[in-house]
Enzyme design. Sequence first.
Site, PDB file in Angstrom:
ATOM      1  N   SER A 127     -10.202  36.811 -33.809  1.00 47.13           N
ATOM      2  CA  SER A 127      -9.989  36.057 -32.576  1.00 47.13           C
ATOM      3  C   SER A 127      -8.828  36.635 -31.772  1.00 47.13           C
ATOM      4  O   SER A 127      -7.873  37.172 -32.346  1.00 47.13           O
ATOM      5  CB  SER A 127      -9.681  34.593 -32.919  1.00 47.13           C
ATOM      6  N   TYR A 152      -4.902  28.258 -37.051  1.00 47.49           N
ATOM      7  CA  TYR A 152      -6.175  28.944 -36.825  1.00 47.49           C
ATOM      8  C   TYR A 152      -5.942  30.440 -36.663  1.00 47.49           C
ATOM      9  O   TYR A 152      -6.598  31.267 -37.310  1.00 47.49           O
ATOM     10  CB  TYR A 152      -6.857  28.373 -35.578  1.00 47.49           C
TER      11      TYR A 152
END
Length: 324
Positions: A127, A152
Amino acid sequence: MRVLVTGVAGFVGYHLAQRLLADGVEVYGIDNLNSYYDVNLKKNRLEQLLPQAGFAFQFLDMSDRPAMAELFQTQSFDGVVNLAAQAGVRYSLQNPHAYVDSNLTGFVNLLEGCRHSQVKHLVFASSSSVYGVNPKVPFATTDNVDHPISLYAATKKANELMAYTYSHLYGMAITGLRFFTVYGTWGRPDMAYFKFVKAIEQGEAIEVYNHGDMKRDFTYVDDVIEGVVRVLHRPPQVQDNEAAYKLYNIGNNQPVTLKAFIEVIEQATGKTAKKIYLPMQPGDVPITYADVDDLMQDVGFKPNTPIEVGIARFVDWYRDYYRA
């Protein structure tokens, strides 16, 4: 060719499965159909896939080590694309254990399965969140990413480290892809563009963080899939006697402000948004901007769908799906 797609009922997983099947590739999909967002949307994606020749599905949670081991003992795959993960920056502040179970434990179970069954190429989704508040733009895969600002992002960085280690130790060909704000049809309801369109269609106000002064490298899902497919067919070679490991950014390379993005949505819906301006949220970053030179050099592609085109397609899909 037979490919395992994890998270196949998810947004990107669904689109990848559709593309691979269209290309004549056999797809074996797994998903745990978790309730992070509307499970019916995930089931409806699956309903589009299940009737197609060459597609098989198994309900499976990657954090289940015995089940994952059995999967790789009973099935064989030429390639694996890992798109299963607990998503969302803000949710990681509320439920950290979900990220540990899926993104860390689940990922190790997948690495072990690939190692013991000699999978030829593992491609996994990382990501743009790993860049944190990186001051240099555009973000390059050579930049330091040691300061993630959400759990995350930390789990995604951990995935990259674990993948490199497995490649180095066991000679596995592995490619990581840092996705930049993927949007499009059949998308995730927790994403800003989905929330904005839903609120505008229903005449409700939208929440605009940092007063709309953030920039995002919004990347249309078809472009992401094209990048994934090209990379999948090009396993990395051992570099500098270290590892057959490669990282790429997949982003539109054209960041736009949140204000401008909302204006595009207003144009596509033909409606004016009611806005509630709020400060920056914990874990958010002011800008994402992908350097895609390596992707262009190695696989001859970079994302190119204008946001006006992508958002118009999403609005059409939204209105059809929800009969808005």
